[in-house]
Design a protein around this motif. Structure first.
Motif, mmCIF file in Angstrom:
data_model
loop_
_atom_site.group_PDB
_atom_site.id
_atom_site.type_symbol
_atom_site.label_atom_id
_atom_site.label_comp_id
_atom_site.label_asym_id
_atom_site.label_seq_id
_atom_site.Cartn_x
_atom_site.Cartn_y
_atom_site.Cartn_z
ATOM 1 N N PRO A 171 0.883 -1.203 0.035
ATOM 2 C CA PRO A 171 0.165 -0.032 -0.067
ATOM 3 C C PRO A 171 0.934 1.265 0.062
ATOM 4 N N GLU A 188 -4.923 2.335 3.583
ATOM 5 C CA GLU A 188 -5.258 1.050 4.039
ATOM 6 C C GLU A 188 -5.990 -0.038 3.587
ATOM 7 N N ALA A 196 -7.485 -3.909 2.801
ATOM 8 C CA ALA A 196 -7.863 -5.362 3.474
ATOM 9 C C ALA A 196 -8.359 -6.191 2.473
ATOM 10 N N LYS A 213 -9.900 1.315 3.133
ATOM 11 C CA LYS A 213 -10.502 2.117 3.809
ATOM 12 C C LYS A 213 -10.718 3.388 3.376
ATOM 13 N N TRP A 244 -15.416 0.621 4.419
ATOM 14 C CA TRP A 244 -14.615 0.096 3.298
ATOM 15 C C TRP A 244 -15.248 0.230 2.207
#
Ligand code: AMP
Length: 535
Positions: A346, A351, A353, A373, A398
């Motif tokens: 990243p 951020e 996920a 995020k 998200w």
């Protein structure tokens, strides 16, 4: 108050920082002729365009498109439109008439900048675009009967001074249409505040420095062409090479050598094409100025990186982002070891996920939805006229990218695929729905289903399953007719590489085409659960 206007950052602010005479754009046309434009030239041309639009009655917040191949007017119009705080949309010049109609109609565009040869496509649908009151031709004269005005004339009459009104980070800026697997293409709207991400990544990922000569091969119709072929680099005062020719290995290498390109941003399909060329193409050109090579748009095969290390003596840094993210999110870059096949790690402040269907983070190594995020500066602000589709992309803070990926224990991200049916051919996202709609317009076609199938060169190719009405038989002429039709209506890129004539198209009980089943059929694989299949 500080203005957040993207176009000001790319022009006036560069002049104020002492770069007025510095070359902003080295334009090399198809024949190799070179013209340099300084930052002062960019400032003056974009001001003229903003003044011209104003005098033609375009207001802030209205949508103006460019529909041009790579050419200097593309850049002046884009920046001028943003200076006026109108929204600038960009269109690929290979778009067909349905593609134009969908995008111009949905956005209620009031203006378009194009050239005569492309205007022919637009003219066929113009009657159906009641909001489109202004067509500017870069190579045409005023023609009131045709409803077109001359770019040359309006620019000559316009002042080179333009006062940009205060622009906030939330002022709308750029519009790109992107394809989904269902429905019409969606208008991804950005804001001037995106500059923060585009500038930071151009500096810290692409590593652009004041004396660089940077070449981004992306078309301006695509987000890479605006974020990294206009905004990021010019907001840092970097000299950009823009080239009007298409793919030609020898011409490209000669260009890098002659112009002394230092940083080069391209795409996997082009790099794979280069890999197929004779090595002499690369050894005969002096590529010693080249410092860095980057790639985006599709998965970058490890073999391409190995080839580049051997033949070009460079790593290729793969970068990952989307129209919606506006700027690079996950990326390889100097200082981080390149793991061939991985998109990298990243970018600072981002951020990501990997989440399962319930939104729970998955352990490293497991494949799931790639999410980011929400809240980075270049995050899109909406899908135009489709707020519900926008909202559906976010859950619990998200943003769901639509890609699937996995993370390894060292924090590298690995692209696995799409979680929808969107086809990625040579970096272009193609909606199967758009191609199917075009196919259904053909008299002989009863049903169709379109899928993406693996392709060594293009990453994916467009494969169309076509069921004909009973009275017709497939033949070569019909195949040609089908290809031409899709090219004229959607785009040449969306034209099926392969047409499979079949007796039926699998659908579920609610009539939805089961592309998953078609894909399995094409690949000779098990189609999985077919309990909802309507036979
Ligand atoms: P677009 O919005 O047209 O720029 O397309 C974005 C999509 O292209 C992503 O969601 C991915 O599916 C694909 N893509 C972009 N960059 C990469 C990459 N470096 N590796 C794999 N897929 C990529």
């Amino acid at each position: 108050m500080k203005s957040h206007n993207i176009a000001l950052a790319c022009t006036l602010e560069q002049c104020q920082q002492g770069r007025a005479d510095k070359t902003a754009m080295r334009w090399v046309d198809l024949h190799g002729n070179r013209t340099d434009y300084s930052f002062a030239d960019l400032e003056a041309h974009s001001n003229r365009f903003a003044n011209a639009l104003t005098s033609l009655g375009v207001a802030p917040g209205e949508v103006v498109f460019t529909f041009l191949p790579k050419m200097p007017e593309q850049f002046f119009s884009f920046l001028g439109t943003l200076k006026l705080q109108a929204i600038c949309g960009t269109l690929f010049s290979n778009f067909g008439e349905d593609a134009l109609l969908d995008r111009l109609g949905d956005s209620k565009a009031v203006g378009i900048v194009t050239r005569k040869s492309l205007y022919k496509k637009l003219a066929r649908v113009r009657e159906r675009l009641p909001d489109l009151r202004l067509v500017i031709l870069v190579d045409g004269d005023d023609d009131p009967a045709q409803g077109v005005v001359s770019y040359t004339r309006i620019m000559a009459e316009a002042s080179a001074e333009f006062q940009v009104a205060d622009t906030t980070p939330d002022t709308p800026s750029v519009l790109h249409y992107t394809s989904g697997s269902t429905g019409k293409p969606k208008g991804v709207l950005h804001r001037h505040g995106s500059l923060a991400s585009q500038q930071a990544t151009a500096r810290d990922v692409l590593g652009l420095k004041d004396d660089d000569l940077y070449w981004c091969t992306a078309d301006q119709g695509w987000v890479t062409g605006t974020s990294y072929g206009i905004i990021g680099p010019w907001s840092l005062g970097i000299t950009q090479l823009h080239y009007g020719g298409g793919y030609d290995a020898q011409a490209w290498m000669d260009l890098i050598a002659r112009e002394k390109v230092t940083v080069w941003y391209s795409a996997p399909t082009a790099l794979r094409m280069l890999m197929r060329e004779e090595e002499q193409v690369f050894t005969s050109a002096d590529l010693s100025t080249l410092r860095r090579i980057y790639s985006v748009g599709e998965p970058l095969n490890p073999e391409v990186i190995q080839w580049s290390r051997r033949v070009l003596d460079h790593d290729i840094y793969d970068t990952w982002f989307q129209t919606e993210t506006g700027a690079i999110m996950i990326t390889n870059r100097p200082g981080i070891e390149v793991r061939p096949g991985s998109m990298g790690k990243p970018f600072t402040g981002i951020e990501p996920a990997i989440l399962d269907d319930a939104g729970t983070p998955l352990p490293d190594g497991e494949q799931g939805s790639l999410c980011v995020k929400a809240g980075w500066p270049s995050m899109f602000v909406t899908y135009l006229n489709n707020e519900s589709a926008y909202q559906s992309k976010f859950k619990n803070g998200w943003y769901y990218t639509g890609d699937t990926a996995r993370r390894d224990p060292d924090g590298y991200y690995w692209f696995m695929g799409r979680s929808d049916d969107v086809i990625n051919t040579a970096g272009h996202l193609i909606s199967p729905f758009e191609v199917e709609s075009a196919l259904l317009e053909i008299e002989e076609v009863a049903e169709s289903g379109v899928i993406g199938a693996p392709d060594e060169l293009l990453f994916e190719k467009v494969v169309a399953f076509v069921q004909l009405h009973e009275r017709y038989q497939p033949d070569r002429d019909l195949e040609i007719k089908i290809r031409l039709h899709v090219s004229n209506r959607a785009s040449s890129i969306a034209t099926p590489q392969e047409i499979v004539f079949c007796d039926s198209i699998p659908k579920n009980k609610s009539g939805k085409i089961m592309r998953r089943v078609l894909k399995a059929r094409y690949l000779g694989e098990d189609p999985g659960d077919t309990s909802t299949l309507e036979i």
